[in-house]
Design a protein around this motif. Structure first.
Motif, mmCIF file in Angstrom:
data_model
loop_
_atom_site.group_PDB
_atom_site.id
_atom_site.type_symbol
_atom_site.label_atom_id
_atom_site.label_comp_id
_atom_site.label_asym_id
_atom_site.label_seq_id
_atom_site.Cartn_x
_atom_site.Cartn_y
_atom_site.Cartn_z
ATOM 1 N N CYS A 1 8.498 -2.769 8.640
ATOM 2 C CA CYS A 1 7.900 -3.827 9.456
ATOM 3 C C CYS A 1 6.429 -3.951 9.115
ATOM 4 O O CYS A 1 5.845 -3.078 8.456
ATOM 5 C CB CYS A 1 8.078 -3.540 10.948
ATOM 6 S SG CYS A 1 7.025 -2.207 11.549
ATOM 7 N N PRO B 1 -4.126 11.916 4.318
ATOM 8 C CA PRO B 1 -4.604 11.587 2.967
ATOM 9 C C PRO B 1 -6.134 11.574 2.921
ATOM 10 O O PRO B 1 -6.806 11.326 3.932
ATOM 11 C CB PRO B 1 -4.061 10.168 2.721
ATOM 12 C CG PRO B 1 -3.046 9.910 3.788
ATOM 13 C CD PRO B 1 -3.468 10.750 4.955
ATOM 14 N N SER C 1 -5.340 10.911 8.559
ATOM 15 C CA SER C 1 -6.387 10.804 7.534
ATOM 16 C C SER C 1 -7.286 12.030 7.627
ATOM 17 O O SER C 1 -7.442 12.606 8.715
ATOM 18 C CB SER C 1 -7.233 9.550 7.793
ATOM 19 O OG SER C 1 -8.427 9.599 7.040
ATOM 20 N N ALA D 1 1.679 2.443 9.509
ATOM 21 C CA ALA D 1 0.836 1.260 9.723
ATOM 22 C C ALA D 1 -0.547 1.674 10.216
ATOM 23 O O ALA D 1 -0.668 2.517 11.106
ATOM 24 C CB ALA D 1 1.498 0.322 10.735
ATOM 25 N N VAL E 1 2.954 -3.341 15.446
ATOM 26 C CA VAL E 1 3.267 -2.065 16.113
ATOM 27 C C VAL E 1 2.496 -1.860 17.415
ATOM 28 O O VAL E 1 2.844 -0.998 18.218
ATOM 29 C CB VAL E 1 3.031 -0.840 15.184
ATOM 30 C CG1 VAL E 1 4.026 -0.819 14.043
ATOM 31 C CG2 VAL E 1 1.599 -0.766 14.687
ATOM 32 N N TYR F 1 -11.779 4.779 13.895
ATOM 33 C CA TYR F 1 -10.737 5.240 12.973
ATOM 34 C C TYR F 1 -10.523 6.753 13.113
ATOM 35 O O TYR F 1 -9.381 7.234 13.197
ATOM 36 C CB TYR F 1 -11.162 4.874 11.547
ATOM 37 C CG TYR F 1 -10.111 5.114 10.476
ATOM 38 C CD1 TYR F 1 -9.026 4.243 10.333
ATOM 39 C CD2 TYR F 1 -10.213 6.200 9.610
ATOM 40 C CE1 TYR F 1 -8.082 4.450 9.339
ATOM 41 C CE2 TYR F 1 -9.272 6.412 8.613
ATOM 42 C CZ TYR F 1 -8.209 5.532 8.480
ATOM 43 O OH TYR F 1 -7.265 5.749 7.494
ATOM 44 N N TYR G 1 -8.962 10.026 -0.091
ATOM 45 C CA TYR G 1 -9.170 8.654 -0.587
ATOM 46 C C TYR G 1 -8.068 8.286 -1.561
ATOM 47 O O TYR G 1 -7.945 8.863 -2.630
ATOM 48 C CB TYR G 1 -10.547 8.520 -1.228
ATOM 49 C CG TYR G 1 -11.604 8.385 -0.163
ATOM 50 C CD1 TYR G 1 -11.928 7.142 0.367
ATOM 51 C CD2 TYR G 1 -12.226 9.505 0.368
ATOM 52 C CE1 TYR G 1 -12.866 7.014 1.386
ATOM 53 C CE2 TYR G 1 -13.160 9.396 1.388
ATOM 54 C CZ TYR G 1 -13.473 8.150 1.888
ATOM 55 O OH TYR G 1 -14.387 8.035 2.904
ATOM 56 N N GLY H 1 0.811 -1.219 0.000
ATOM 57 C CA GLY H 1 0.000 0.000 0.000
ATOM 58 C C GLY H 1 0.846 1.271 0.000
ATOM 59 O O GLY H 1 1.908 1.340 -0.632
HETATM 60 P P1 NDP Z 1 -3.235 -0.978 3.530
HETATM 61 O O1 NDP Z 1 -4.312 -1.723 4.185
HETATM 62 O O2 NDP Z 1 -2.997 -1.156 2.065
HETATM 63 O O3 NDP Z 1 -1.843 -1.213 4.304
HETATM 64 C C1 NDP Z 1 -1.765 -1.127 5.701
HETATM 65 C C2 NDP Z 1 -0.330 -1.340 6.126
HETATM 66 O O4 NDP Z 1 -0.289 -1.319 7.563
HETATM 67 C C3 NDP Z 1 0.204 -2.675 5.666
HETATM 68 O O5 NDP Z 1 1.545 -2.546 5.274
HETATM 69 C C4 NDP Z 1 0.093 -3.532 6.931
HETATM 70 O O6 NDP Z 1 1.105 -4.527 6.957
HETATM 71 C C5 NDP Z 1 0.363 -2.497 8.016
HETATM 72 N N1 NDP Z 1 -0.187 -2.933 9.298
HETATM 73 C C6 NDP Z 1 -1.477 -3.186 9.627
HETATM 74 N N2 NDP Z 1 -1.577 -3.601 10.897
HETATM 75 C C7 NDP Z 1 -0.310 -3.597 11.396
HETATM 76 C C8 NDP Z 1 0.250 -3.914 12.647
HETATM 77 N N3 NDP Z 1 -0.510 -4.328 13.686
HETATM 78 N N4 NDP Z 1 1.585 -3.805 12.822
HETATM 79 C C9 NDP Z 1 2.380 -3.395 11.798
HETATM 80 N N5 NDP Z 1 1.902 -3.081 10.580
HETATM 81 C C10 NDP Z 1 0.582 -3.179 10.381
HETATM 82 O O7 NDP Z 1 -3.521 0.541 3.842
HETATM 83 P P2 NDP Z 1 -3.000 1.876 3.148
HETATM 84 O O8 NDP Z 1 -1.700 1.657 2.519
HETATM 85 O O9 NDP Z 1 -4.126 2.415 2.359
HETATM 86 O O10 NDP Z 1 -2.859 2.793 4.456
HETATM 87 C C11 NDP Z 1 -1.619 3.213 4.984
HETATM 88 C C12 NDP Z 1 -1.890 4.307 5.994
HETATM 89 O O11 NDP Z 1 -2.561 5.391 5.352
HETATM 90 C C13 NDP Z 1 -2.817 3.864 7.132
HETATM 91 O O12 NDP Z 1 -2.399 4.446 8.333
HETATM 92 C C14 NDP Z 1 -4.165 4.432 6.723
HETATM 93 O O13 NDP Z 1 -4.992 4.656 7.814
HETATM 94 C C15 NDP Z 1 -3.750 5.720 6.043
HETATM 95 N N6 NDP Z 1 -4.733 6.248 5.126
HETATM 96 C C16 NDP Z 1 -5.115 5.565 3.999
HETATM 97 C C17 NDP Z 1 -6.059 6.105 3.148
HETATM 98 C C18 NDP Z 1 -6.497 5.425 1.897
HETATM 99 O O14 NDP Z 1 -7.413 5.966 1.247
HETATM 100 N N7 NDP Z 1 -5.938 4.332 1.483
HETATM 101 C C19 NDP Z 1 -6.692 7.393 3.435
HETATM 102 C C20 NDP Z 1 -6.230 8.011 4.638
HETATM 103 C C21 NDP Z 1 -5.276 7.460 5.429
HETATM 104 P P3 NDP Z 1 0.756 -6.077 7.270
HETATM 105 O O15 NDP Z 1 -0.347 -6.483 6.405
HETATM 106 O O16 NDP Z 1 2.065 -6.750 6.974
HETATM 107 O O17 NDP Z 1 0.439 -6.108 8.734
#
Ligand code: NDP
Length: 248
Positions: free
Chosen positions: A37, A186, A143, A92, A65, A156, A188, A18
């Motif tokens: 991580c 961010p 967000s 994360a 985390v 959230y 969407y 992501g």
């Molecule tokens: P994804 O769901 O695609 O990715 C989430 C990431 O967080 C993954 O790499 C996942 O790794 C990691 N993660 C989740 N839980 C844990 C944990 N307990 N410990 C360590 N790592 C963890 O989400 P996005 O890439 O879309 O989101 C990234 C950030 O951006 C987030 O904080 C999200 O809230 C924020 N955001 C996203 C938006 C969007 O529209 N996409 C909008 C606004 C904010 P793994 O699977 O290996 O645990």
């Protein structure tokens, strides 16, 4: 060619996929060493080898985390490998949406623990070497929901609002050590997190975006690079919305 982050080491939580993965690649292109991580070992391994194939020095470790011991083990390994951390990106995050009336305590706790407590644990475990070095750039990924609130996202929104308050405090507490802390909010962005939105909802969301299109991970990673760069040396405690104009 002069690369912007040569000899700098960057920690990105959730860097396996992501937005976090896009951030890792943007820094790697600019010569940085990267530590990532997450909880999914095979995804981390795959992303690490993609980064390595681009000539990047990479360290990865499975770490949740929200678990103090995982965070401490990850941080210890990062410091063993790189000796210093110049930039930390607390990326994360998860969403577990439900209307308040139906939201379980587990849905509340898991989101707060990962999105907010996670940033606290990781920042706390890596701030000392930054203090020692009199240098650090912390960028927290919140967000627009943390600013505006949203139906079905009490957990959230609270976690992301909390992250903004947390960041402003870190900015104040560590400013004299030349450590800045800023937030990217961010809107969407097209990733797995937003992949499952149905078409009707997507159309509704697009109506709220003045620029008229969903963002991509690179829109966020470019903003992270800016906040981590020399150009942003006088910016701290700020929230930068990367949202196509949703929050104006
Ligand atoms: P994804 O769901 O695609 O990715 C989430 C990431 O967080 C993954 O790499 C996942 O790794 C990691 N993660 C989740 N839980 C844990 C944990 N307990 N410990 C360590 N790592 C963890 O989400 P996005 O890439 O879309 O989101 C990234 C950030 O951006 C987030 O904080 C999200 O809230 C924020 N955001 C996203 C938006 C969007 O529209 N996409 C909008 C606004 C904010 P793994 O699977 O290996 O645990």
């Amino acid at each position: 060619m002069n690369r912007l982050f040569e000899n700098q080491s960057i920690v990105i939580t959730g860097g396996g996929r992501g937005i976090g993965k896009a951030i890792a690649f943007s820094f790697a292109e600019q010569g940085a060493s990267i530590a990532i991580c997450g909880t999914n070992e095979s995804i981390l391994k795959e992303t690490a080898s993609e980064l390595e194939s681009k000539g990047c020095v990479v360290m990865w470790k499975k770490a949740d985390v929200s678990i103090k011991e995982d965070v401490e083990n990850f941080s210890d390994e990062v410091l063993k490998k790189f000796d210093k951390v110049d930039i930390l990106v607390n990326n994360a995050g998860i969403a577990r949406d439900n209307l308040l009336i139906r939201m379980s305590e587990e849905e509340w706790n898991s989101v707060l623990n990962i999105n907010l407590k996670g940033a606290f644990l990781v920042t706390k475990s890596l701030i000392r070497p930054m203090m020692k070095a009199h240098y650090g750039r912390i960028i927290n990924i919140a967000s627009v929901i943390g600013i505006r609130g949203n139906m079905g996202q009490a957990n959230y929104a609270a976690s992301k609002s909390g992250l903004i308050g947390f960041s402003k405090t870190i900015a104040r507490e560590f400013a004299t050590r030349n450590i800045t802390c800023n937030v990217i909010a961010p809107g969407y962005i097209q990733t797995e997190m937003t992949h499952n939105l149905d078409e009707k909802l997507k159309t509704k969301i697009l109506e709220q975006i003045p620029l008229g299109f969903l963002g991509e991970s690179c829109d966020v990673s470019e903003a992270v690079l800016f906040l981590a760069s020399k150009s942003a040396r006088y910016i701290t405690g700020q929230v930068l919305c990367v949202d196509g104009g949703m929050v104006i």
